[in-house]
Design a protein around this motif. Structure first.
Motif: not given
Length: 228
Positions: A107-109, A114-118, A225-227
């Motif tokens: 959901v987050l991606l 850009r500007g996202v981390g986990y 790649y992560l779909g």
């Protein structure tokens, strides 16, 4: 302030949402020592209020949030940061959680990652590593814990483009997903810079990512790649 942890202008304005008082105070102390200005709140409701309040003058440089917070301890943190990014496009956010939740990361991606981390709490053993990741997210980079990447990849085996990648190209893309530069990838895999560049170019081609100066193809490659 200098060095890899330094923010571009000497310090970041951070809003931190964490329900554990001990961890919240520890993170505030850690970031304050590195020159950042931190506002800490205990849950998603207070996080949303604080960001909206600050936005009346200027948005914070980055938001840090746990996924599971009161009152239900399910996905309050995620839903709050997703709503905030919808309201304030491009707002940098870093999820800092105990859990690998592939649906949450997906959901987050979605959209502009850009500007996202986990990052996973149990796997961050170096405080400098956390501080550096925070700065990178604030600068617009995508930073994912390797375990998050691994589980997302395992949940996304359907796409034909991904199936075209060689084993080496998958290794390179895995490191791209972790936010590594070509130089860092070369050092990790004991390859020349030129060999890494060739693998990256092949990844872009096999994932059908046409050149577009308006897009960050490294981020798009990871998302494809992560779909997500």
């Amino acid at each position: 302030m200098t060095g890899p942890d330094a923010a571009p202008s000497g310090g970041l304005r951070v809003v931190l949402a964490e329900d554990s008082g001990i961890l919240r105070d520890g993170l505030v102390a850690l970031l304050t020592r590195r020159g950042h200005e931190v506002t800490a709140v205990p849950d998603g409701e207070h996080l949303e209020r604080e960001v909206v309040r600050l936005a009346e003058e200027s948005l914070p440089d980055v938001v840090v949030a746990d996924i599971r917070m009161p009152p239900t301890f399910t996905d309050e943190g995620l839903r709050t940061v997703v709503a905030l990014r919808e309201q304030f496009p491009g707002l940098p956010v870093l999820l800092f959680s105990q859990y690998v939740e592939t649906r949450y990361a997906g959901v987050l991606l979605q959209g502009d990652a850009r500007g996202v981390g986990y990052l996973l709490k149990d796997r961050v053993v170096d405080v400098g590593e956390f501080a550096q990741a925070l700065v990178r997210v604030a600068r617009g980079e995508t930073v994912l814990d390797p375990e998050v990447v691994s589980q997302l990849m395992g949940a996304s085996e359907r796409d034909v483009g991904r199936a075209r990648l060689s084993g080496r190209e998958r290794e390179v893309l895995d490191l791209i997903a972790q936010g590594r530069s070509n130089g860092a990838i070369a050092e990790t895999l004991f390859l020349s810079q030129g060999a890494v560049e060739k693998n990256v170019a092949a990844i872009f081609q096999k994932l059908d990512l046409p050149y577009d100066a308006a897009d960050n193809r490294r981020v798009l490659a990871v998302l494809r790649y992560l779909g997500t």
